[in-house]
Scaffold this active site. Sequence first.
Site, mmCIF file in Angstrom:
data_model
loop_
_atom_site.group_PDB
_atom_site.id
_atom_site.type_symbol
_atom_site.label_atom_id
_atom_site.label_comp_id
_atom_site.label_asym_id
_atom_site.label_seq_id
_atom_site.Cartn_x
_atom_site.Cartn_y
_atom_site.Cartn_z
ATOM 1 N N LYS A 213 0.830 -1.213 0.000
ATOM 2 C CA LYS A 213 0.000 0.000 0.000
ATOM 3 C C LYS A 213 0.863 1.261 0.000
ATOM 4 O O LYS A 213 2.082 1.185 -0.028
ATOM 5 C CB LYS A 213 -0.949 -0.019 1.193
ATOM 6 C CG LYS A 213 -1.707 -1.319 1.335
ATOM 7 C CD LYS A 213 -2.719 -1.533 0.221
ATOM 8 C CE LYS A 213 -3.183 -2.963 0.246
ATOM 9 N NZ LYS A 213 -4.594 -3.149 0.149
HETATM 10 C C1 LIG Z 1 -5.470 -4.280 0.642
HETATM 11 C C2 LIG Z 1 -6.862 -3.918 0.852
HETATM 12 C C3 LIG Z 1 -7.548 -4.353 1.993
HETATM 13 C C4 LIG Z 1 -6.931 -5.284 3.013
HETATM 14 O O1 LIG Z 1 -5.844 -4.663 3.660
HETATM 15 P P1 LIG Z 1 -4.864 -5.500 4.616
HETATM 16 O O2 LIG Z 1 -4.152 -4.457 5.430
HETATM 17 O O3 LIG Z 1 -3.948 -6.261 3.716
HETATM 18 O O4 LIG Z 1 -5.718 -6.403 5.467
HETATM 19 C C5 LIG Z 1 -8.856 -3.932 2.170
HETATM 20 N N1 LIG Z 1 -9.458 -3.124 1.274
HETATM 21 C C6 LIG Z 1 -8.829 -2.691 0.151
HETATM 22 C C7 LIG Z 1 -9.537 -1.758 -0.786
HETATM 23 C C8 LIG Z 1 -7.509 -3.075 -0.101
HETATM 24 O O5 LIG Z 1 -6.889 -2.630 -1.187
#
Ligand SMILES: *Cc1c(COP(=O)(O)O)cnc(C)c1O
Length: 253
Positions: A213
């Site tokens: 992210k």
């Molecule tokens: C990556 C993602 C998640 C999950 O995030 P994690 O921290 O990996 O649990 C949830 N929603 C969206 C839109 C994502 O891109």
Amino acid sequence: MDKRRRREILAKGRPGPYWPAEPMLGGWYTEEEIEAATKSIRDSMDPTTVGFGFICSEILDFEAAFAEYCGAAEAISINGAGTGLDMAIMCLDLEPGDEVIVPAINFRAAAQAVIGQRGQVVWCEVDPRTFNMDPADVEKRITPRTRAIFPVHMNGLSAPMDELLEIAERHPHPRHGPLKVIGDAARAGAGGYKGTKIGAKGWMTVFSFHTMKLMTTLGEGGAITTNDPEAALRLRGIRQLGGRTTDGAQTTK
Ligand SMILES: *Cc1c(COP(=O)(O)O)cnc(C)c1O
């Protein structure tokens, strides 16, 4: 495109008809951050310090800084956005048949969090220019069972929060009042919205700090921002499995 042309392109190694996945982008860290991580590992072996323990000063400092950055009253750090979305929907106390409006195009986690709490997912259309929730379509899908509007911010591009919040006010639930607007900002940390940051508006906003992210805490991580002190206390309680909610303040065992 005809089949022969497609085969030619594939033979050249161009992208195929199926998008293989997102590129596995890793994080990028400064020496200062690498040293902080190493120090935490060392501290965690010292029986007299907290190390990675439950609520250490690094977490509290980070929460205060992240809340301030987003323009929210509170930030609750969590181990990932998936957990955070579950926690946010838990706080709705959904009853059988209660509905939550979720965009039909975007990552599946928001809808899964609703299903996880036995809620009814109600899909809405997205705006074809932004891939964010289309407020006009959201409004059409509201029923007396609607409890929340659950936008998923599109890769740093904020959902139309003002329009969604205005719709939420205009269509209150008969018993619970204005609809709650909960944001999945897993891919939208640091995104802006009309001079504010994503995370300043709505009931709760959930961020991911996973390695892939926008901002990462090395592997997994996340935060929930909120301006509702009661919601913040409840989230801290859920995070600690019902135990201590803040540093030193043991509200329940
Ligand atoms: C990556 C993602 C998640 C999950 O995030 P994690 O921290 O990996 O649990 C949830 N929603 C969206 C839109 C994502 O891109």
